[in-house]
Design a protein around this motif. Structure first.
Motif, PDB file in Angstrom:
ATOM      1  N   UNK A  21       0.813  -1.216   0.000  1.00 55.11           N
ATOM      2  CA  UNK A  21       0.000   0.000   0.000  1.00 55.11           C
ATOM      3  C   UNK A  21       0.844   1.263   0.000  1.00 55.11           C
ATOM      4  N   UNK A  22       2.147   1.135   0.194  1.00 51.85           N
ATOM      5  CA  UNK A  22       2.985   2.312   0.374  1.00 51.85           C
ATOM      6  C   UNK A  22       3.766   2.699  -0.877  1.00 51.85           C
ATOM      7  N   UNK A  23       3.668   1.862  -1.906  1.00 54.72           N
ATOM      8  CA  UNK A  23       4.449   2.112  -3.115  1.00 54.72           C
ATOM      9  C   UNK A  23       3.587   2.643  -4.248  1.00 54.72           C
ATOM     10  N   UNK A  24       4.235   3.357  -5.167  1.00 56.33           N
ATOM     11  CA  UNK A  24       3.561   3.744  -6.401  1.00 56.33           C
ATOM     12  C   UNK A  24       4.604   3.806  -7.509  1.00 56.33           C
TER      13      UNK A  24
ATOM     14  N   UNK B 271       8.232   4.736  -6.215  1.00 58.51           N
ATOM     15  CA  UNK B 271       8.343   5.750  -5.177  1.00 58.51           C
ATOM     16  C   UNK B 271       7.480   5.408  -3.985  1.00 58.51           C
ATOM     17  N   UNK B 272       7.881   5.983  -2.864  1.00 60.21           N
ATOM     18  CA  UNK B 272       7.083   5.839  -1.661  1.00 60.21           C
ATOM     19  C   UNK B 272       6.207   7.054  -1.516  1.00 60.21           C
TER      20      UNK B 272
END
Lengths: 305, 305
Positions: free
Chosen positions: B101-104, B112-113
């Protein structure tokens, strides 16, 4: 169910409304639904719990299976032991154990990840995770004790009953066989004042109750883990006959990542990993899905049993 | 120690050479050393372990205390239950539970975080973690069972003995009181074929053995957790008298984040959180460090006891 077991049930079960809304949506969209139970259950030995009995399970089989079921188009309600492995997140295992080792502050004061540590499996996992959440096809529900587990299972199964044969109950959790009733909470010491004696009772058999009461039309997948290969298939077949499960997935503790048996009333099939990089759950889920479809669409042959 | 307990010891304990090298270095650099034991211990109930007894502990107290000890300049050997909280890493708890859930994936194809999710506590934690690892002031050693725990404790304590009074043994782990000897492994079923009866024996008392044999000169910090405030201080004092610990840190399960007692032979002091944002372990470690310094540098007053 025994009242001494139900005495542990909570009047305010969390996630009740999320479960109902999730099942409603799948019913409306006519999606097939898999309820995947995963991880071990804990059995408190005290009222203010410090000590408990537990069943060892990383949740790897349940988490991997849930991923492949989602890839096949199923909606998945993932009933899992708090802190055990979860679909997609499971690929970040090493990362989750030591998060502070993966970050660095770059020259311009921005936090960055060591991108060499992000594998393509992790990337694919993140993308798939976002997708199934957006499609509202995935609902994780955490439990801790065996009492929470059974209470959730009852809630979920009875909510799903209206979906009839479109539901798979994939019961991969390592559920405790025994629990300590309130009345046995006070420990009994022997005269030597050295030993502790615990007298534990049988936990209700969930597979049997799912078949006979909570979700009689669901496609019921039981799991049998043994440490001895000689008795594995016999015990799997006993479970199949006793519980009313449609199939039982059987494996030994030692070989659990290498091979499993899919046991039906009149046949059994051994599945093996296709290659070292492959996951056994890919084939396992393909096999379960094929059997579920035949059950769902071709009632006759299953009704004869 | 009882031979039925030692029968579980392994001939090839991992991290032996790391422990020796770490203690050697601290001895050479004349750093004060804290051995922090943290988390619960598991007790297998079978040879191929599926079922086990466990003690509930997140490892929060041990992990937070280790951080403050490191900030005070101590070297820390952190003996912790596998998967329980660790210093610095502990600030990433929510992150570790749901990493995906913290990455994109950003526009340019880089991962990126979500930087809004990185707090200053996490940033400080990463920087401090890097520093203590570079300075070789921090060694984490994971255990799982109570047998591994006791065997490591013996190894670590006897290695540290040459450092004399410069060592603090900070025994914050939730160690099982009971274990199941090999000879009781086969379960005894009653005639009803329903109940399971487990007969458990006492685990050796580590504090007593540390004081009397393994590390007689180390500053020994015991911990007492009770659910009842009425008996807490009395039991802490009994532990102090019996074990030879220099101080006992006592708290109730309910109030464990809000207040603790530091119990000595002739006095006791209650510590409370200074503010909601503060951590109790900051004051706890300051108090322990002050008492350790007085023990280390002013032998007289402690020798009179």
């Amino acid at each position: 169910m025994e009242s001494s077991f139900e005495a542990y049930f909570t009047p305010n079960l969390p996630f009740q409304s999320e479960i109902e809304a999730f099942v409603d949506l799948q019913s409306k969209l006519q999606r097939p639904l898999a309820v995947v139970a995963s991880g071990g259950t804990s059995v408190p030995l005290e009222q203010h719990t410090v000590r408990f009995l537990d069943n060892f399970s990383t949740g790897r089989r349940g988490a991997a299976s849930a991923e492949y079921l989602l890839q096949t188009g199923y909606a998945v309600l993932f009933l899992f032991r708090d802190k055990s492995l979860q679909p997609f997140h499971r690929h970040f295992e090493g990362f989750a154990a030591k998060p502070a080792e993966f970050f660095a502050l770059s020259g311009n004061g921005r936090w960055e990840l060591d991108s060499a540590l992000l594998t393509s499996v992790m990337e694919t996992g993140v993308l798939q995770y976002r997708q199934v959440r957006e499609e509202r096809r995935y609902l994780p529900v955490p439990y801790c004790t065996v009492y929470e587990y059974v209470q959730y299972l009852q809630k979920v199964a009875t909510s799903c009953a209206r979906l009839g044969r479109a539901v798979v109950m994939y019961m991969a959790a390592a559920v405790s066989d025994f629990y300590l009733p309130f009345e046995n909470f006070f420990v009994h010491k022997t005269s030597s004042d050295e030993d502790l004696v615990l007298r534990l009772q049988r936990v209700p058999k969930c597979l049997d109750i799912l078949h006979s009461a909570w979700a009689p039309e669901a496609f019921l997948v039981g799991f049998k883990l043994e440490t001895n290969m000689d008795t594995l298939l016999e015990r799997a077949r006993q479970l199949l006959e006793r519980s009313g499960a449609h199939i039982v997935i059987a494996n030994t503790l030692q070989e659990r990542h290498e091979s499993v048996w899919v046991v039906q009333h009149d046949r059994q099939e051994r599945l093996e990993k296709a290659s070292p990089e492959d996951e056994l759950e890919r084939q396992l889920v393909a096999s379960v899905v094929a059997l579920h479809r035949s059950y769902w669409q071709d009632n006759e042959s299953w009704n004869q049993r």
